[in-house]
Design an enzyme around this catalytic site. Structure first.
Site, mmCIF file in Angstrom:
data_model
loop_
_atom_site.group_PDB
_atom_site.id
_atom_site.type_symbol
_atom_site.label_atom_id
_atom_site.label_comp_id
_atom_site.label_asym_id
_atom_site.label_seq_id
_atom_site.Cartn_x
_atom_site.Cartn_y
_atom_site.Cartn_z
ATOM 1 N N ASP A 213 -0.491 -5.997 9.558
ATOM 2 C CA ASP A 213 -0.862 -7.266 10.181
ATOM 3 C C ASP A 213 -0.219 -8.426 9.410
ATOM 4 O O ASP A 213 0.457 -9.294 9.974
ATOM 5 C CB ASP A 213 -2.399 -7.374 10.154
ATOM 6 C CG ASP A 213 -2.929 -8.575 10.890
ATOM 7 O OD1 ASP A 213 -2.130 -9.250 11.578
ATOM 8 O OD2 ASP A 213 -4.136 -8.849 10.788
ATOM 9 N N ASP B 26 2.697 -5.519 -2.670
ATOM 10 C CA ASP B 26 3.013 -6.810 -3.301
ATOM 11 C C ASP B 26 4.484 -6.887 -3.686
ATOM 12 O O ASP B 26 5.136 -7.925 -3.495
ATOM 13 C CB ASP B 26 2.102 -7.097 -4.505
ATOM 14 C CG ASP B 26 1.796 -5.869 -5.348
ATOM 15 O OD1 ASP B 26 2.060 -4.746 -4.880
ATOM 16 O OD2 ASP B 26 1.310 -6.025 -6.474
ATOM 17 N N LYS C 228 -0.739 0.572 -1.402
ATOM 18 C CA LYS C 228 -1.193 0.101 -2.719
ATOM 19 C C LYS C 228 -1.881 1.299 -3.375
ATOM 20 O O LYS C 228 -3.054 1.255 -3.749
ATOM 21 C CB LYS C 228 -2.141 -1.093 -2.520
ATOM 22 C CG LYS C 228 -2.564 -1.776 -3.790
ATOM 23 C CD LYS C 228 -1.802 -3.045 -4.079
ATOM 24 C CE LYS C 228 -2.215 -3.563 -5.446
ATOM 25 N NZ LYS C 228 -1.270 -4.513 -6.013
ATOM 26 N N TYR D 182 -10.023 -2.183 9.678
ATOM 27 C CA TYR D 182 -10.279 -2.567 11.076
ATOM 28 C C TYR D 182 -11.140 -1.532 11.795
ATOM 29 O O TYR D 182 -11.422 -1.678 12.977
ATOM 30 C CB TYR D 182 -8.962 -2.704 11.849
ATOM 31 C CG TYR D 182 -8.127 -3.865 11.407
ATOM 32 C CD1 TYR D 182 -7.487 -3.837 10.179
ATOM 33 C CD2 TYR D 182 -7.962 -4.984 12.220
ATOM 34 C CE1 TYR D 182 -6.712 -4.896 9.759
ATOM 35 C CE2 TYR D 182 -7.184 -6.044 11.803
ATOM 36 C CZ TYR D 182 -6.564 -5.991 10.578
ATOM 37 O OH TYR D 182 -5.796 -7.038 10.168
#
Ligand code: NAI
Length: 357
Positions: free
Chosen positions: A248, A224, A191, A124
């Site tokens: 988000d 995940d 991640k 972002y």
């Protein structure tokens, strides 16, 4: 002395749901002088910008704002007022609680998760290189020269930026939040197995900060894996702290787990100010029809009152929300109607809640 709070009614259902929250705060006995600052689509036509300086000036002065959703035109028109506000006020931590209340279409009972999302960095940050532009071409050449990676030049590039400073302040915020709110455990989500340079840094900083909070449990999870666990056993999670994009997505997932957008409150915190707003948008499909569920904004007001130190009033309002939802005698159209209940509008739902205070 009344509190001074900036009020941004917003677009679409914004004025209806913020009005409901104002009424509830007043009924709970908290005196507020609202400094109303119209913002958004209607203002853009009149004042040439959807976010005039007077809005930022007001929030910088009052240091606290209640905000309804603001419409962002898709594709064309002005850029997101929400992103601009967060940037201008450096509101670096978004707090999005997801709690299941009896009587709502929550998929699970006993969920009480707080998602803390970094609000300023990650993809972002706005570092974008368009497909076909000369700058993108130079970037591709630079990458090829400086790494062993062969790139084709038919790419668009968005850069993921994670800083030590940005990570540290949001992770520290998460631990401070946990301590203040008697939470037991913070999980950092990442991640880092794939994005070693960016998410790896976030994880490393999380471990460093965690060492300063021995009274709060700490763990980390790959995003995940977190998603799979959230939909199987969400009651196992407490406070989550995530970089911007995962925050988000995961906060919408947790909102869905506890019954949808009409119930999900939110807040954005910075060094100089805090801005409280529901997670949902301006819902143009039901705007102006007295159909919106005001619960998300009323629970947002609960967060605002806690921020002001009005814990007793906040607890009373949350108890009234719990009672009205559990009872089910009145529900808004987005919630399932029960055999003994009636579907009512925003105003009547708010009346029922005030009667319960
Ligand atoms: P939305 O959240 O406005 O609506 C999605 C669906 O949920 C619609 O069917 C709507 O009727 C329903 N819904 C949302 N809030 C509700 C409530 N309180 N009670 C009952 N039903 C509710 O999302 P959408 O349609 O993607 O966005 C509409 C506009 O809002 C866009 O311009 C978007 O940019 C803006 N937006 C603004 C946000 C903000 O100001 N923080 C956040 C999200 C979207």
């Amino acid at each position: 002395m009344p509190y001074e709070v900036t009020l941004i009614p917003g677009d679409g259902i914004g004025p209806e749901v913020t009005r409901a929250a104002q009424r509830v705060i007043e009924a709970a006995g908290i005196a507020v002088r609202w400094e109303e600052q119209p913002t958004g689509a209607a203002v853009a036509e009149r004042e040439g910008t959807p976010l005039p300086d007077r809005v930022l000036d007001s929030i910088r002065r009052t240091k606290v704002a209640l905000k309804g959703p603001v419409t962002t035109p898709v594709g064309t028109g002005f850029r997101s007022v929400n992103v601009a506000l967060r940037k201008a006020l450096d509101l670096y931590a978004a707090v999005r609680p997801a709690k299941s209340y009896p009587g709502t279409p929550a998929r699970f009972g006993h969920v009480d998760i707080v998602v803390i999302r970094e609000n300023t960095e990650d993809v972002y940050a706005g570092i974008e290189f368009d497909y076909g532009s000369p700058v993108t071409g130079s970037l591709v050449q630079w990458v090829e020269r400086n790494t062993n990676i062969d790139l084709s030049d038919d790419v668009g590039v968005s850069i993921k930026l994670i800083s030590r400073h940005g990570s540290e302040r949001v992770i520290r915020f998460a631990f401070e939040y946990a301590r203040r709110n008697h939470r037991r455990r913070v999980v950092a989500v990442h991640k880092a197995n794939i994005m070693k340079s960016s998410d790896g840094l976030f994880l490393q900083v999380a471990r460093e900060v965690a060492a300063h909070y021995p009274d709060i449990g700490f763990g980390d999870l790959i995003v995940d894996n977190l998603c799979a666990q959230l939909v199987q056993r969400p009651e196992a999670f407490d406070v989550l702290v995530l970089p911007n994009l995962y925050g988000d997505i995961v906060s919408d997932l947790t909102a869905g787990l506890v019954g949808g957008l009409g119930l999900a409150p939110g807040a954005n915190f910075g060094v100089e100010a805090a801005m409280f707003e529901p997670v949902h948008g301006s819902a143009p499909d039901i705007a102006g029809q007295d159909k919106a569920n005001p619960t998300a904004t009323i629970l947002t007001a609960v967060l605002l009152l806690r921020h002001l130190g009005e814990d007793a009033a906040a607890a009373r309002i949350e108890r009234a929300v719990t009672e009205v939802l559990r009872d089910g005698a009145v529900v808004t159209g987005d919630l399932p109607r029960r055999p003994h209940g009636r579907t009512v509008g925003t105003i009547e739902f708010t009346d029922a809640l005030i009667a319960e205070l």
